[in-house]
Write a protein that holds these residues in place. Structure first.
Motif, PDB file in Angstrom:
ATOM      1  N   LYS A   1     -10.429  -3.673  -1.025  1.00 29.79           N
ATOM      2  CA  LYS A   1     -10.540  -3.361   0.430  1.00 29.79           C
ATOM      3  C   LYS A   1      -9.382  -2.502   0.885  1.00 29.79           C
ATOM      4  N   LEU A   2      -8.130  -2.229   0.048  1.00 31.70           N
ATOM      5  CA  LEU A   2      -7.264  -1.401   0.539  1.00 31.70           C
ATOM      6  C   LEU A   2      -8.066   0.244   0.474  1.00 31.70           C
ATOM      7  N   ASN A   3      -9.026   0.446  -0.099  1.00 34.32           N
ATOM      8  CA  ASN A   3      -9.616   1.767  -0.019  1.00 34.32           C
ATOM      9  C   ASN A   3     -10.384   1.927   1.180  1.00 34.32           C
TER      10      ASN A   3
ATOM     11  N   GLN B   1      -1.298  -0.024   6.601  1.00 33.39           N
ATOM     12  CA  GLN B   1      -0.600  -0.777   7.324  1.00 33.39           C
ATOM     13  C   GLN B   1      -1.592  -2.049   8.013  1.00 33.39           C
ATOM     14  N   ASP B   2      -2.688  -1.904   8.066  1.00 31.09           N
ATOM     15  CA  ASP B   2      -3.722  -2.951   8.458  1.00 31.09           C
ATOM     16  C   ASP B   2      -4.099  -3.903   7.434  1.00 31.09           C
ATOM     17  N   TRP B   3      -4.064  -3.359   6.180  1.00 30.78           N
ATOM     18  CA  TRP B   3      -4.291  -4.184   5.013  1.00 30.78           C
ATOM     19  C   TRP B   3      -2.773  -5.092   4.809  1.00 30.78           C
TER      20      TRP B   3
ATOM     21  N   PRO C   1       5.121  -3.421  -1.514  1.00 30.36           N
ATOM     22  CA  PRO C   1       6.141  -2.840  -0.674  1.00 30.36           C
ATOM     23  C   PRO C   1       7.206  -2.312  -1.381  1.00 30.36           C
ATOM     24  N   LEU C   2       7.497  -2.816  -2.441  1.00 32.41           N
ATOM     25  CA  LEU C   2       8.489  -2.356  -3.438  1.00 32.41           C
ATOM     26  C   LEU C   2       8.137  -0.754  -3.905  1.00 32.41           C
TER      27      LEU C   2
ATOM     28  N   MET D   1      -2.192   6.079   6.217  1.00 37.56           N
ATOM     29  CA  MET D   1      -1.930   5.195   7.387  1.00 37.56           C
ATOM     30  C   MET D   1      -2.729   6.036   8.480  1.00 37.56           C
ATOM     31  N   LEU D   2      -3.399   7.260   8.446  1.00 38.41           N
ATOM     32  CA  LEU D   2      -4.029   7.448   9.563  1.00 38.41           C
ATOM     33  C   LEU D   2      -5.625   7.671   9.276  1.00 38.41           C
TER      34      LEU D   2
END
Lengths: 247, 288
Positions: free
Chosen positions: B46-48, B53-55, B71-72, B132-133
């Motif tokens: 789904k990250l694709n 930021q939404d994910w 995040p790391l 991000m955009l």
């Protein structure tokens, strides 16, 4: 093609590589020419894989487990011809091991999806496998360097491998965008690929750190090649579970 | 005092040893991520299709056990970008004063690694812009249906969908080799789209995709079982016979707005050109 589906050619290549190794260590003349013969037979076998689907599809030719031994053989030939490196024959050991793995691996073709039918995919698989071959050969020569303290030819091989790998990242990004609409996908294959690039980019920076002399860099080359080997061969083994055609 | 702190921070963040540790850390987090995404393919795929930021808002906190590395990784990559910039700035600053003392070719060769590093930062920024955009829409495609992507996008009618199969007398029979979708706007603009042949139209990139249809009503257990079985191998999606009885294929139009794309590709190409030139020059110099 006459070698299509006939895996005896792969076995013949293995036999020739084994003979070349015996002749090399026995200091018999002609080891190099036997290696060349093995490379030719290996090339014919690879080309024959293009017709496994009944029509010519080049994708199976560039499948990692089968292309890797060919790449290692090519590197050994180039090292011998370039001259100055007497350790070229030691590369026949990993060559034999990788050819044995190819014999064990499922030999049919994974039916190609429309998104894999592009020259960008082929360029990606070729450059990536060539890079892996450089990394593994570099690690073997690093072992030689540590044991015999001879010339550090492993360093050049790793540089070439890094350049080939950088090309694979770029063509891979182009292919990924054409097929899936992203230059990078958050999946295991892509993330492992990026990690390998970063690990070898770190290797390039070791020359600027005085604590990392050539011996320590040789150890680094061996350790990271092992990480690459585990990651890549885990993927090859996983691919053996995929449905295949032609064997 | 402030100047001392600034200098200390600058030197620390620009240290080559920090570069090494950050590169290894980033590689480590990527390998960890590869492990988790391999075990939870559907969750991370789904990250694709979403902005990063939404994910992260939706899924990061929901499953911290499998997402903690992300995040790391992002923090390490930001630090790597800062480190690369400072390191390259210091190098360029030391080389520029002496540019008249060496030949132009030698000078260009000396600054090439720094240029490559700046291009690397640009590529990373391009990826950040994309993550991000960017936007990814998936619109089902059916023959005779109309599709409207957005207000400023004309409504298109799907004229035809043609599947080209491998020869019936080959082992690859009943498998799709290519699919061509013909679309027409009310003004007569026509577009033809197929796999790997995407189109650029009014700022969007249009791609074709095919997925397995899901049953409308699935139990939670069925969803979990299906997600566990999902892998990167999608050959069965394009195999008519295995899907014909269930009619479980769905053709999709991917409408992509990727502002980082051209930054990434042009940065990559420049890096390759400079890298090859640099190493060839080094070899020539060493052989002389």
């Amino acid at each position: 093609m006459f070698t299509t589906g006939d895996h005896l050619y792969l076995y013949a290549a293995l036999g020739l590589y084994a003979l070349a190794l015996i002749m090399y260590f026995g200091k018999f003349r002609g080891a190099f020419w036997i290696l060349i013969a093995g490379l030719i037979i290996n090339s014919l076998y690879l080309l024959g894989r293009g017709w496994l689907g009944g029509v010519f599809i080049p994708n199976p030719i560039f499948e990692g487990p089968f292309l890797l031994p060919w790449c290692v053989a090519l590197i050994a030939v180039i090292m011998r011809k370039a001259g100055g490196d007497h350790d070229w024959g030691i590369l026949i050991i990993p060559l034999l091991l990788f050819t044995l793995f190819a014999m064990y691996h499922a030999k049919g073709m994974i039916p190609p999806t429309p998104k894999k039918m592009t020259v960008w995919a082929l360029a990606f698989f070729f450059t990536e496998t060539m890079a892996h071959a450089c990394f593994y050969c570099g690690a073997v020569l690093a072992i030689m360097y540590l044991s015999k303290n001879n010339q550090a030819s492993f360093h050049s091989l790793i540089i070439w491998g890094f350049m080939a790998y950088s090309v694979s990242q770029v063509v891979g990004a182009v292919w990924c965008y054409m097929g899936w609409g992203n230059t990078f996908r958050w999946g295991p294959r892509h993330m492992t690929s990026a990690a390998i690039w970063l690990i070898y980019a770190a290797y390039l920076h070791l020359r600027f750190m005085s604590a990392w002399n050539m011996r320590r860099r040789a150890w680094y080359a061996i350790v990271v090649a092992t990480i690459v080997f585990i990651s890549v061969f885990k993927h090859y083994l996983h691919e053996m579970t995929f449905p295949r055609i032609g064997g | 005092m402030l100047k001392k702190i600034w200098m200390f921070s600058w030197n620390f963040l620009g240290d080559i040893r920090l570069s090494f540790y950050l590169l290894i850390s980033a590689a480590l987090f990527l390998l960890i991520g590869a492990f988790y995404s391999g075990m939870n393919y559907s969750y991370f795929s789904k990250l694709n299709e979403m902005r990063l930021q939404d994910w992260m808002i939706q899924r990061l906190a929901a499953e911290p056990g499998i997402t903690w590395w992300l995040p790391l990784l992002l923090i390490v990559l930001v630090l790597l970008g800062v480190n690369t910039f400072i390191c390259s700035w210091d190098r360029m600053s030391s080389l520029l004063p002496g540019r008249k003392e060496v030949s132009c070719r030698r000078f260009l060769n000396n600054i090439t690694p720094s240029l490559i590093h700046y291009l690397f930062i640009i590529v990373m920024l391009g990826h950040a812009v994309t993550f991000m955009l960017g936007s990814w829409q998936r619109i089902p495609v059916k023959e005779g249906a109309s599709i409207k992507i957005s207000e400023d996008f004309p409504e298109f009618r799907i004229d035809s969908i043609e599947n080209d199969y491998f020869p019936q007398d080959s082992p690859l029979k009943d498998r799709i080799r290519q699919t061509t979708v013909s679309m027409r706007s009310p003004k007569g603009e026509s577009l033809e789209l197929s796999f790997l042949n995407h189109l650029a139209f009014k700022g969007y990139h249009l791609h074709l995709d095919m997925v397995k249809k899901r049953k409308d009503k699935r139990s939670r257990q069925e969803i979990i079982e299906q997600q566990k079985k999902e892998t990167c191998n999608k050959e069965d999606v394009y195999h008519l016979k295995s899907n014909q009885k269930k009619k479980s294929r769905k053709l999709l139009l991917l409408v992509i707005d990727d502002p980082g794309l051209y930054i990434i590709i042009s940065g990559f190409v420049m890096i390759l050109i400079l890298m090859f030139w640099y190493f060839v020059e080094i070899r020539k110099r060493n052989n002389v």
